[in-house]
Design a protein around this motif. Sequence first.
Motif, PDB file in Angstrom:
ATOM      1  N   GLY A 203     -48.342  67.951 -48.816  1.00 23.14           N
ATOM      2  CA  GLY A 203     -49.482  67.695 -48.828  1.00 23.14           C
ATOM      3  C   GLY A 203     -50.387  67.762 -47.937  1.00 23.14           C
ATOM      4  O   GLY A 203     -51.363  67.762 -47.703  1.00 23.14           O
ATOM      5  N   PHE A 204     -49.221  67.886 -46.617  1.00 28.03           N
ATOM      6  CA  PHE A 204     -50.325  68.797 -45.959  1.00 28.03           C
ATOM      7  C   PHE A 204     -51.534  70.250 -44.940  1.00 28.03           C
ATOM      8  O   PHE A 204     -50.146  70.885 -45.517  1.00 28.03           O
ATOM      9  N   PHE A 205     -52.249  69.664 -44.795  1.00 30.27           N
ATOM     10  CA  PHE A 205     -52.705  71.217 -44.019  1.00 30.27           C
ATOM     11  C   PHE A 205     -52.198  72.013 -43.736  1.00 30.27           C
ATOM     12  O   PHE A 205     -52.318  73.060 -43.202  1.00 30.27           O
ATOM     13  N   GLY A 206     -51.984  70.922 -42.502  1.00 27.66           N
ATOM     14  CA  GLY A 206     -50.851  71.471 -40.946  1.00 27.66           C
ATOM     15  C   GLY A 206     -49.604  71.505 -41.201  1.00 27.66           C
ATOM     16  O   GLY A 206     -49.050  70.876 -42.107  1.00 27.66           O
ATOM     17  N   LYS A 207     -49.427  71.778 -39.830  1.00 26.31           N
ATOM     18  CA  LYS A 207     -47.613  71.262 -39.871  1.00 26.31           C
ATOM     19  C   LYS A 207     -47.467  70.759 -38.464  1.00 26.31           C
ATOM     20  O   LYS A 207     -48.032  70.358 -37.420  1.00 26.31           O
TER      21      LYS A 207
ATOM     22  N   PHE B 120     -60.294  79.540 -34.533  1.00 28.42           N
ATOM     23  CA  PHE B 120     -58.777  79.617 -33.723  1.00 28.42           C
ATOM     24  C   PHE B 120     -58.096  78.615 -34.412  1.00 28.42           C
ATOM     25  O   PHE B 120     -57.283  77.857 -35.468  1.00 28.42           O
ATOM     26  N   SER B 121     -56.638  79.597 -34.333  1.00 29.03           N
ATOM     27  CA  SER B 121     -55.424  79.449 -34.502  1.00 29.03           C
ATOM     28  C   SER B 121     -54.993  78.224 -33.699  1.00 29.03           C
ATOM     29  O   SER B 121     -54.820  78.208 -32.633  1.00 29.03           O
ATOM     30  N   THR B 122     -54.977  76.975 -34.160  1.00 32.02           N
ATOM     31  CA  THR B 122     -55.490  75.434 -32.620  1.00 32.02           C
ATOM     32  C   THR B 122     -53.811  75.248 -32.866  1.00 32.02           C
ATOM     33  O   THR B 122     -53.509  74.356 -34.194  1.00 32.02           O
TER      34      THR B 122
ATOM     35  N   VAL C  62     -54.157  72.699 -38.241  1.00 32.55           N
ATOM     36  CA  VAL C  62     -53.419  71.998 -37.053  1.00 32.55           C
ATOM     37  C   VAL C  62     -51.828  72.481 -37.039  1.00 32.55           C
ATOM     38  O   VAL C  62     -51.133  71.702 -38.228  1.00 32.55           O
ATOM     39  N   SER C  63     -51.610  72.876 -35.714  1.00 37.03           N
ATOM     40  CA  SER C  63     -50.067  72.666 -35.746  1.00 37.03           C
ATOM     41  C   SER C  63     -49.600  71.531 -34.414  1.00 37.03           C
ATOM     42  O   SER C  63     -50.277  71.606 -32.788  1.00 37.03           O
ATOM     43  N   VAL C  64     -49.415  70.540 -35.012  1.00 37.36           N
ATOM     44  CA  VAL C  64     -49.255  69.075 -33.629  1.00 37.36           C
ATOM     45  C   VAL C  64     -47.716  69.337 -33.456  1.00 37.36           C
ATOM     46  O   VAL C  64     -46.634  69.048 -33.507  1.00 37.36           O
ATOM     47  N   ARG C  65     -47.727  69.436 -32.262  1.00 30.33           N
ATOM     48  CA  ARG C  65     -46.321  69.762 -31.311  1.00 30.33           C
ATOM     49  C   ARG C  65     -46.642  67.790 -30.184  1.00 30.33           C
ATOM     50  O   ARG C  65     -46.539  68.594 -29.178  1.00 30.33           O
ATOM     51  N   PHE C  66     -45.573  67.851 -30.659  1.00 30.83           N
ATOM     52  CA  PHE C  66     -44.608  66.558 -29.460  1.00 30.83           C
ATOM     53  C   PHE C  66     -43.624  67.032 -28.615  1.00 30.83           C
ATOM     54  O   PHE C  66     -42.886  67.514 -29.410  1.00 30.83           O
ATOM     55  N   ILE C  67     -43.612  66.598 -27.183  1.00 32.60           N
ATOM     56  CA  ILE C  67     -43.019  67.549 -26.135  1.00 32.60           C
ATOM     57  C   ILE C  67     -42.409  66.296 -25.702  1.00 32.60           C
ATOM     58  O   ILE C  67     -43.230  65.466 -25.634  1.00 32.60           O
ATOM     59  N   GLU C  68     -41.389  66.684 -25.492  1.00 27.36           N
ATOM     60  CA  GLU C  68     -40.232  65.665 -24.506  1.00 27.36           C
ATOM     61  C   GLU C  68     -40.787  65.358 -23.185  1.00 27.36           C
ATOM     62  O   GLU C  68     -40.780  67.024 -22.568  1.00 27.36           O
ATOM     63  N   GLU C  69     -41.056  64.760 -22.900  1.00 27.13           N
ATOM     64  CA  GLU C  69     -41.196  64.130 -21.442  1.00 27.13           C
ATOM     65  C   GLU C  69     -40.911  65.513 -20.522  1.00 27.13           C
ATOM     66  O   GLU C  69     -40.179  65.311 -20.747  1.00 27.13           O
TER      67      GLU C  69
END
Length: 329
Positions: free
Chosen positions: A238-242, A152-154, A181-188
């Motif tokens: 060098g990272f596989f994800g974003k 899956f695109s995760t 994976v794409s790790v996404r940080f979200i403002e509260e």
Amino acid sequence: MLFDNHGRTLDYLRLAVTDRCNLRCHYCMPEHGLDWLSRADLLTYEEMLRLCQVFVRLGIRKVRITGGEPFVRRDLLFFMKKLSKTEGLESVSITTNGVGTAQFVPELKKIGIQSVNLSLDTLDRERFFKITRRDELPRVLETLDALLEHGFSTKINAVVMHGQNDEDILPLAGLAEKLPVSVRFIEEMPFNGGDHAVQGQLFWDHRRILETLKTRWPRLEKSPDPPFSTAANYEIPGFFGKIGIIAAWTRTFCGSCNRIRMTPQGVLKTCLYDNGVLQVRDILRSGASDEELAEKLLFAFQKRPKNGWEAEKSRENAPILESMAMIGG
């Protein structure tokens, strides 16, 4: 194609199928939970299918299933299977907290779901318990493993909270080094059921999150954003994800927003921050034709706020007290 009154494309529906959740994240709801909607108050699957068919005929091309936690509603996979067969609908995806999702991953793949957003605010079990009030981190990580195993695109969504999971920004970003994976940080955001409020200057805004990431990875660089992206996207050599950062409180992406939302009780929201602009459930149950429903939807789209700040002001004497579980993310 479908456009709002500001010339913005509308082709993405976020459809909340339930307000219920098996976690109690303090940035979403009080510890005791919410006054859950009765079954009669919820849109039925039949009503949601009809509604989506009307939306698709108007120009919607992507539907994301949200909640609450979608998988606490019975027969969700049966509904998603039917929804995915809607003529003209190009993509069906889902957002989940992962607590009970792993068992459904193979079936999601069979249905044709390609993209899953997984909510994960920390990799530390103790902090996970403090944030969610449930000791379920191992099950969430089991779901992450299953999603990656099945291709899956995760996307991993993490809400950054001052004094709660500051320490997790770098470890979470580090997941993208070895994983696709794409790790996404979200403002509260302030949608926490009135339990507490984000007011004034937000400590962990998108700028501070970016600065923190650069302390570990100074070579982090901006990458092109897909059309209508809510996230500012970055790559680390060098990272596989974003990595992504979503300015959900700062609201910097409103000018290209292509999203509309349908709450579990059938209220249309043309902006995350509005108070609901059309009670669609009652229209569906009044005997209105598809054409009559479409006419009312189009009218609502032509009164869409310019941005989240304008939408919040339009609430008049209705302060933000709802939970994200009542909105659908």
